[in-house]
Design a protein around this motif. Structure first.
Motif, short mmCIF file in Angstrom:
data_model
loop_
_atom_site.label_atom_id
_atom_site.label_comp_id
_atom_site.label_asym_id
_atom_site.label_seq_id
_atom_site.Cartn_x
_atom_site.Cartn_y
_atom_site.Cartn_z
N LEU A 140 2.39 0.94 -3.66
CA LEU A 140 1.21 1.76 -4.56
C LEU A 140 0.56 3.38 -4.36
O LEU A 140 0.59 4.27 -5.60
N GLY A 141 0.39 3.54 -2.75
CA GLY A 141 0.18 5.15 -2.50
C GLY A 141 0.83 6.11 -2.88
O GLY A 141 0.17 6.77 -3.63
N CYS A 142 2.31 6.09 -3.62
CA CYS A 142 3.38 7.12 -3.26
C CYS A 142 3.34 6.74 -5.30
O CYS A 142 3.20 8.00 -5.32
N THR A 143 3.16 6.10 -5.64
CA THR A 143 3.07 5.88 -6.94
C THR A 143 1.80 6.00 -7.84
O THR A 143 2.24 6.21 -9.06
N LYS A 144 1.04 4.87 -7.51
CA LYS A 144 -0.27 5.74 -7.86
C LYS A 144 -2.03 6.63 -7.98
O LYS A 144 -2.25 7.24 -8.84
N TRP A 145 -1.12 7.23 -6.36
CA TRP A 145 -2.20 7.25 -6.00
C TRP A 145 -1.85 9.29 -5.19
O TRP A 145 -2.87 9.52 -4.41
N GLY A 146 -0.78 9.22 -5.39
CA GLY A 146 -0.19 10.65 -5.15
C GLY A 146 -0.14 10.32 -3.27
O GLY A 146 -0.50 11.64 -2.56
N TRP A 147 -0.27 9.51 -2.53
CA TRP A 147 0.12 9.54 -1.46
C TRP A 147 1.64 10.88 -1.09
O TRP A 147 2.34 10.53 -1.28
N PHE A 196 1.15 -1.18 0.47
CA PHE A 196 -0.22 0.28 -0.12
C PHE A 196 0.83 1.27 -0.48
O PHE A 196 0.58 2.24 -0.52
N GLU A 202 -1.00 9.68 4.86
CA GLU A 202 -1.19 9.00 4.29
C GLU A 202 -0.42 7.19 4.02
O GLU A 202 -0.75 6.38 5.08
#
Length: 469
Positions: A274-281, A271, A285
Motif C-alpha cells: 500500500l505504501g509503495c502504490t498509494k502513499w509514495g513510500w 503496508f 518507509e
C-alpha cells in the motif's frame, strides 16, 4: 578417489575480491578511456536529471588514483546506507518470526496439506515464484531479501536445494524487471519521452506473465533433476543447518501466538505494498515497517525486550556480508562517474545501433542495456542516463518509443539476477548460503530464457508498430 583440486586460475575468487577487482579495473579505465559527458536537464515527472541527446562532448581527463579508488568504497556505503539499513533490520524482523516458531509451523502445515491432497512440489514452485513475481510488480528487489529464509525452507522441505529456494524468490526480480507498471523504470521512461504514464499495459502484462512462466519452467526442470539426483545440485555438500525445518510436517501446529505473529507478517506485506502504490513510500518507509512489525511480532510471541534485541542482532549477522556487498558494488559506478567515463561508455555502446535494421537494432538494444546494467544497476538511474539517447536512435531506425522502453526493460531488469554489482542479489546469496559462482551457473539459464521471451515480444512490438507513438 577425492576430487582433484582446481588450479588457482580456475577458482572463483571471493565475491568481495571479485568486486574489488572490478573497482580497480574501473579505476584503471579512467586513465585509458577518454573522459566525456552529456549535458543534463531536469524533466518533470522524474527524480533524476536526464541526459540531452546529442550533447556528448569531451572533458578534461580526471583519472581516479589509488587512494580515491578505495575511498569510493566508503562513498558506496554512504550512498546505499538506506538499502543496507533495510537489509539488516528486515532480516532482524524475520529472525524474530523464525524464533517464534511461526515460520516453521506455518510452512509445515501448508506443505503437509499439499502432500495430503496429492499436490506436487512443482505446483508449489510455480505458486511461490508467481507470488514473488506479482510482488515484484509493486516493490523492488531489495524488499524481497528477508523472505529468502522462507523460500529456502520451502525448497529444502520439498527435497530440493538452496538454488531452487533462491530462484523462487528471484521471481520477484523477474516481476520487477517485466512489470507493466514499474514506477522507477517504466514511469521514468514515460516521463522522459512524454508517453502517457504506464501506457502499453496489455502487451507488457502479457510479457510479464510469459516471462514468469518461463522462469517457473526453468526452475521446475532443475528442481526435478536435483530431487532425482541430489549429487547434481550446484550446491551439493553445502551445510544447510538452521535453514531447513526441524520437524516433520505432521508435527507442525500453529499456536495462538503463531497466528498473531503471522498477522504481523501479513501487516508488513500489506503496508509495504500500500505504501509503495498509494502513499509514495520508498526504502526508508519500508524499513520502518519491518522494524515496527518485527518489534510487535516479538511482543506477540511473548519475547522479552532483550530477546527481541538479540533476534535483531542475530538476523543482522546473517546478512552482514550481503549488506557489505551492496556498499562495495556501488563503488564501481562512483569510480566511473568520478573519472567522467560513464557517459563515454554509454555513448560508445549506443552509437553502433544507429545503422541497424529495425528488428536487429531493437534486439541489440536489449543487449546494450544489459551491458550498461552491469555498471548502472539502478533502473531509474540507467533510464535517466540512456533513454534520452536511445529514444532518438529508435526513431531513426523505425522503432516506436514503446518498443524502445520494452528493450530497456529487458536489458535493465533481467540481467539483475546474475550480476555481482546488484547488491540485493549478493545479499540473497549470503542469506541462502549460495556462493555467487554457483548461483551464476544457474542464473544464466533464467536470463537466457527470459531474454528469449523478451525478444519474441520485441519482434511483435516492431511488427505491429506498437504505440501510441
Amino acid at each position: 578417489m577425492g576430487l582433484k583440486e582446481k588450479k588457482w586460475y580456475m577458482r572463483m575468487p571471493h565475491v568481495c575480491i571479485l568486486l574489488l577487482i572490478i573497482i580497480l579495473l574501473s579505476a584503471a579505465l579512467t586513465w585509458i578511456i577518454p573522459a566525456g559527458e552529456f549535458d543534463r536537464q531536469q524533466i518533470e515527472g522524474t527524480s533524476r536529471a536526464v541526459v540531452i541527446a546529442g550533447s556528448y562532448h569531451s572533458v578534461e581527463q580526471s583519472p581516479v588514483g589509488l587512494f580515491d579508488t578505495f575511498k569510493s568504497i566508503t562513498k558506496g556505503f554512504q550512498a546505499t546506507a538506506s538499502i543496507i539499513a533495510m537489509i539488516l533490520l528486515s532480516s532482524g524482523a524475520f529472525k524474530v518470526m523464525i524464533k517464534s516458531g511461526m515460520v516453521e509451523n506455518l510452512l509445515g502445515r501448508v506443505l503437509h496439506r499439499v502432500g495430503k491432497r496429492g499436490g506436487s512440489g512443482t505446483v508449489v514452485v510455480w505458486i511461490v515464484t508467481f507470488v514473488f513475481s506479482l510482488m515484484g510488480i509493486f516493490i523492488g528487489p531489495e524488499v524481497h531479501v528477508p523472505f529468502t529464509v522462507i523460500t529456502v525452507a520451502v525448497s529444502l522441505a520439498l527435497g530440493y536445494d538452496l538454488i531452487v529456494g533462491m530462484a523462487m524468490l528471484i521471481g520477484g526480480c523477474i516481476g520487477f524487471a517485466t512489470a507493466p507498471i514499474n514506477a522507477s523504470t517504466i514511469g521514468t521512461c514515460d516521463a522522459i519521452c512524454g508517453l502517457p504514464l504506464f501506457s502499453g499495459m496489455p502487451l507488457r502484462t502479457a510479457f510479464w506473465f510469459c516471462a514468469t512462466c518461463m522462469s517457473c519452467i526453468i526452475i521446475s526442470r532443475y528442481a526435478k533433476k536435483v530431487k532425482e539426483h541430489p549429487e547434481k545440485s550446484y550446491t551439493y555438500g553445502i551445510d544447510t543447518t538452521g535453514l531447513a525445518l526441524t520437524k516433520d510436517f505432521s508435527e507442525c501446529r500453529m499456536t495462538a501466538r503463531n497466528w498473531g505473529v503471522f498477522a504481523c507478517l501479513i501487516g508488513i506485506f500489506a503496508f509495504t505494498i500500500l505504501g509503495c502504490t498509494k502513499w509514495g513510500w520508498y526504502i526508508d518507509e519500508m524499513t520502518t515497517v519491518f522494524l515496527i512489525g518485527g518489534i510487535i511480532a516479538g511482543v506477540v510471541a511473548g519475547f522479552s525486550g532483550n530477546e527481541i534485541v538479540d533476534c535483531f542482532i542475530e538476523g543482522a549477522k546473517d546478512v552482514v556480508f550481503g549488506a557489505m556487498c551492496v556498499g562495495i558494488a556501488n563503488a564501481i559506478s562512483i569510480v566511473l562517474t568520478q573519472g567522467h567515463i560513464m557517459d563515454t561508455i554509454i555513448n560508445a555502446l549506443s552509437a553502433p545501433l544507429m545503422n541497424m535494421p529495425t528488428v536487429v537494432g531493437a534486439l541489440l538494444m536489449t543487449v546494450v542495456h544489459g551491458i550498461i546494467n552491469f555498471f548502472i544497476p539502478s533502473g531509474s538511474g540507467q533510464a535517466a542516463a540512456t533513454m534520452p539517447i536511445m529514444f532518438p536512435i529508435g526513431d531513426l531506425i523505425g522503432m516506436t518509443k514503446q518498443t524502445s522502453i520494452l528493450a530497456f526493460q529487458i536489458g535493465d531488469g533481467v540481467t539483475n539476477i546474475c550480476i555481482p554489482t546488484m547488491g540485493s542479489l549478493m545479499a540473497v546469496c549470503a542469506m541462502a548460503r549460495v556462493p555467487f559462482e554457483k548461483w551464476f551457473k544457474f542464473a544464466v539459464r533464467m536470463v537466457a530464457g527470459v531474454y528469449l521471451v523478451g525478444w519474441v515480444f520485441v519482434c511483435i512490438a516492431v511488427a505491429i508498430q506498437w504505440g501510441p507513438f
